[in-house]
Each structure stands twice: as C-alpha cells, then as structure tokens.
Design an enzyme around this catalytic site. Structure first.
Site, short mmCIF file in Angstrom:
data_model
loop_
_atom_site.label_atom_id
_atom_site.label_comp_id
_atom_site.label_asym_id
_atom_site.label_seq_id
_atom_site.Cartn_x
_atom_site.Cartn_y
_atom_site.Cartn_z
N GLU A 264 16.97 26.34 6.87
CA GLU A 264 18.24 27.06 7.02
C GLU A 264 19.32 26.04 6.74
O GLU A 264 19.76 25.31 7.62
CB GLU A 264 18.42 27.57 8.46
CG GLU A 264 17.39 28.57 8.92
CD GLU A 264 17.54 29.92 8.26
OE1 GLU A 264 18.50 30.15 7.50
OE2 GLU A 264 16.66 30.76 8.51
N CYS A 298 27.15 28.29 10.11
CA CYS A 298 26.66 28.29 8.74
C CYS A 298 27.02 29.60 8.06
O CYS A 298 27.05 29.68 6.84
CB CYS A 298 25.17 27.98 8.67
SG CYS A 298 24.20 29.00 9.71
C1 UN1 Z 1 24.29 29.14 12.46
O1 UN1 Z 1 25.50 29.03 12.22
O2 UN1 Z 1 23.51 28.16 12.27
O3 UN1 Z 1 25.13 35.05 12.35
C2 UN1 Z 1 23.66 30.36 13.01
C3 UN1 Z 1 25.67 34.20 13.08
C4 UN1 Z 1 24.91 33.74 14.30
C5 UN1 Z 1 24.00 32.62 13.96
C6 UN1 Z 1 24.62 31.49 13.21
N1 UN1 Z 1 24.15 34.84 14.83
O4 UN1 Z 1 26.78 33.77 12.87
#
Ligand code: UN1
Length: 509
Positions: A264, A298
C-alpha cells in the site's frame, strides 16, 4: 484561527501519555534510543529501546513456532481472539484515540474514527472466520471432484506507517489471525507508543480467551528492522504501507526469495468536478478529503480537476471553507487541522509549493506556517494552488495539505489528466449526470483501486477492498476478498471412481 499552547504543555503531554499507557494496560517502556515524540509540540513523550537484530530474529522464530499450532485451530475459534480484541478496543476507544492524537497529531474525532475502524475490521474478521470459502468446480472426468481449499500462509510481517498507526495494523492483523497466520509487526518509528498499546491489548485478548499470545510479536525501530523482516525467508507475506520509495526496495527483495508482498504505497488522488455537480456537496467532500488529517492520508485529495464553467463558484466555496478551518492543537475541540508529523514534512511542503509557483502556479490560499506552537512543532494552513498544467510536482505525492487545481473543457481530457500520474489509489467524480458518472467508472475511466461518485477520495469503509494500482503497489487490504492475500490456495482433485481417466483425454497405456 489558532490556539497557543501553555509552556507546560510538553510536560503535560508526557504525563498524559504515561497515564494513557497505564489505562491501556501497557507497561511503560524502558528508556532507550528510540524517541516517541508528539507532533503537537515536537517534544518527547517517552523513549524506548529499539529491537536488536537478535531479538527480531527471535520474534520471527516465536511467530513461526506459534504458527504450527495456530494453523490447526479452527478459524471460528481463532476469531475468539479478535472478538476479545474488539471488546477491549470498544472499552478503551477514547484512551487509544487520545494516544493516537498525542503521537500522530490527528484530531480527536479522526483518532476515535481510526479506533472505530479497528473495531469494524475485527467484526468483519469474526464473520469472515466462517466464510473462508473455497469453490467446487465440475470435473471433466467421471467419478471425480475438483475443489479448492484455503490454508494459512505462515508468518505475516506488517510494516505500517505513522499516519494510520493503529487502523492499518488492525486491517492486517485481524484478517491474518482468523486466516491462521501469525504476525510480526514493525510500526512506524514515529508511533511506537500506540504500537505498544495495541500489542498489549492483543496479548490481553489472547490470554483472556486462552490462545497463544505468541501469535503476535512486536518489533520496534527504524528501516533496519523492516529490512530484516523483508529478507527473512521465514516471513511468508510482507504487508507494507508507506512510500513508493520504500516499496521499490521491499518488492524486489521479497520477490528474490519468492515471498509474497502486499503493498500500500503512495497515492496522488484526484477529484473531477463536472458542470452538473452539486457544488455545495462537492465543496464539503473536497475540503474534508484535502485538508482533513492535515493532508496526511494516503487517500488525501491532492488534485482537483474542475470544469471551467464551475471553477469560479466551486473555488469560492472551497476557499471560504478553508478560511474557516481552525488549525491548532488537535486535543482542542473545534480544531480541524492538527500538526504535520515533523519538520521534514514541513520542508517537503514548502519545497513543493515553491516548485508549483515556479511552474506558474498561483497560490490561492494557505501554505504558511502557524508558529504559535514552538520551534519543533509544524502547523500549516492547508494550501490551494491553481496550476496552469499538471507539472512534475503535481504528479508527485507530497504528504502535506496541498490541493492543486486544474481546469478542463471536455470530460475525456479530465479523465486523461486524472490518470496521467504514476500513482493509482483513490479517485472521485462529482456529477449528477449518469453518463459522466458511468464514464468515470468504466474500463477507460479512472485507473485507481478506488473510484467514487459524489464522495471524496478519503474515508473508505472497511467493507470494500482497499488499495491501488500502478506505483500504489497493487495490494488490497481490509474488506471484500482481501483475505485471500493472507492464505494459500490448494486445488484438490479427488477420484472416487475405480478408473483412472487422465485429463485432456490423454491415453497412457
Ligand atoms: C491510509 O491513509 O494509509 O480511506 C489509510 C481512508 C481510511 C484509511 C486510510 N479509511 O482514508
């Protein structure tokens, strides 16, 4: 609008972290070379000893040993640990949430949301433990049955990032445990205390239900600890969340030993806004996705691709909302934007803003540091930059709240611009026109792992598979059938006849 901190805040934060760890049943760490800092002040909350190489080796050994028995425990019984963890998380939601705020700097509502996300994935995993389905296929041979079975994989290394210090661990660990794997976790070295707390809650859960607590191991430290997990042949799956740069070193090394990776990595998420969009709804979705978590998800919205006809009214709405965003101490009610994790993030943001402006970008608002919080704390006002073109800096992920705005005339051009970045995590279109919506979701539409209609790019529910394409790494975690990454598949052909017919009609007589 901002708040200032009292001179005693660093001391108060330290005491608060101690109290929260105690409330969470976590032994306070012995001081060492690893410093746990709060981005609220930049001051130290505690220090601890990084895990020495020999101890990482021993942790992998314990996880491997525990796996031998754990894999034979029926999956619904394995789920008992996860059920107990969910109970403990529910009981300690506020304490763990506050520790996340202290260590990662996210506001209370988002920190509690992150703990809720952990509880949600635990519930999902408990149900999943009775649904690790394999298929049965028709065999081409008489008196034969063809089916597949799913088996535990082995030791899973979870390498997680500072920005979701607890939820991403839970996505991986809840699934891995019901799938019959054991886990060695290397959290971000920026968030070691939340990791200690999660580890002790899971140990407690295992003890409470009479399971082997060795199914989960915690190792702490920097990149060298992660490296050791990556190269150890006893680790069957490396599930790593972080930068593309990190993924580029992890993937080939795991591949070289034929291990498995679940990556990821970075995102560079965009939203397209068409002329038919409900602009009030779009503006709300955009502001949360772009400025929430101080731009450190992210899934953060980093690029806005707006039809020229609605550029003015949409930007007015967004800029008005940005002006009202309260930047400040994430422990205070009413604050919506907390600090960046550290000075390096701040510098990366300033550098990106300078490059964007050198490319002809016009800074519409924000970008400046809010310096009421001391020299070691980095608070910024979220920035909006109008760009004449999607230049190199726009195609990079800068882990800070910068929203680049581009305009378009034809939807096809918008989709091309949307896809013309190396990353492929999350995406959105704001439209009330079904043709436009379907165009965005079609095979030649968004090339991301997540594509939304009339919702921002961030804040996904756990029920769907989470992950993205291209440089985002291709992994899928959390819901849907992501569990398959944590198991190995066996195809079984069973002959219950007295003959031995060969497949493909081959005669070998
Ligand atoms: C991340 O930023 O690594 O969809 C995960 C989202 C959250 C998860 C983010 N449920 O923004």
């Amino acid at each position: 609008m901002t708040d200032t901190l009292s001179p005693n805040t660093s001391r108060e934060l330290r005491d608060r972290a101690d109290a929260l760890l105690r409330a969470l049943g976590t032994k306070l760490p012995e001081p060492g070379a690893l410093s746990a800092r709060s981005p609220i002040t930049g001051s130290e909350l505690a220090s601890l000893k990084p895990t020495a190489a020999a101890d990482v080796d021993a942790a992998i050994g314990r996880a491997e040993h525990a796996f031998r028995a754990w894999r034979t425990v029926p999956a619904p019984q394995r789920a008992a640990v996860v059920r107990r963890l969910a109970e403990l998380l529910t009981e300690h939601k506020d304490d763990l949430g506050e520790l996340v705020t202290l260590e990662a700097g996210k506001i209370g509502a988002e920190a509690r949301g992150e703990v809720q996300e952990m509880i949600d994935i635990c519930e999902f995993a408990i149900g999943l433990s009775r649904q690790l389905y394999g298929r049965t296929m028709p065999s081409e041979r008489p008196g034969h049955r063809l089916m597949e079975t799913w088996h535990p994989l082995g030791v899973v290394a979870v390498i997680s990032a500072f920005n979701f210090p607890v939820a991403v661990w839970a996505w991986n660990t809840a699934l891995a445990l019901v799938c019959g794997d054991t886990v060695v976790w290397k959290p971000s070295d920026a968030t070691p205390l939340t990791a200690l707390a999660c580890h002790s809650l899971l140990q407690q859960a295992a003890i409470d239900v009479g399971a082997d607590p060795h199914v989960h191991q915690l190792v702490q430290g920097g990149a060298e600890v992660g490296s050791q997990l990556v190269d150890d042949a006893r680790v069957a799956l490396v599930s790593a969340t972080g930068s593309v740069r990190m993924g580029r070193t992890v993937a080939p090394r795991v591949a070289a030993r034929f291990g498995r990776c679940l990556l990821e990595l970075g995102g560079n998420n965009a939203a397209v806004v068409t002329p038919s969009a409900d602009l009030d709804l779009a503006a709300r979705g955009i502001v949360f996705a772009a400025a929430g978590t101080a731009g450190q998800r992210c899934t953060t919205l980093r690029r806005l691709i707006v039809h020229v006809d609605v550029f003015g009214p949409l930007l007015d709405r967004i800029a008005a909302a940005y002006r009202q965003l309260r930047v400040g101490n994430p422990l205070d009610d009413g604050v919506l934007v907390g600090p960046l994790i550290n000075g390096r993030s701040y510098e990366a943001m300033q550098e990106a803003l300078q490059r964007a402006q050198a490319d002809g970008g016009e800074l519409i608002c924000g970008g400046d540091r809010v310096d009421d919080f001391g020299a070691d704390a980095y608070y910024v006002r979220p920035a909006i930059v109008r760009m004449p073109a999607q230049t190199a800096v726009v195609r990079e992920e800068t882990f800070a709240p910068i929203l680049y705005v581009l305009t378009y005339h034809e939807l096809d051009t918008a989709v091309d611009l949307h896809n013309a970045v190396p990353q492929g995590l999350s995406s959105a279109i704001f439209t009330q026109n079904q043709r436009e919506a379907e165009r965005f979701l079609a095979a030649d539409g968004s090339d991301c792992g997540i594509a939304n209609i009339n919702i921002g790019t961030s804040g996904a529910e756990i029920g769907g598979a989470f992950g993205g394409e291209k440089e985002t790494g291709g992994g899928r975690e959390s819901g849907s059938d992501s569990w398959k990454s944590y198991m190995r598949r066996a195809t079984n052909t069973i002959n219950y006849s007295t003959e031995l017919p060969l497949a493909q009609g081959i005669k070998f007589e």
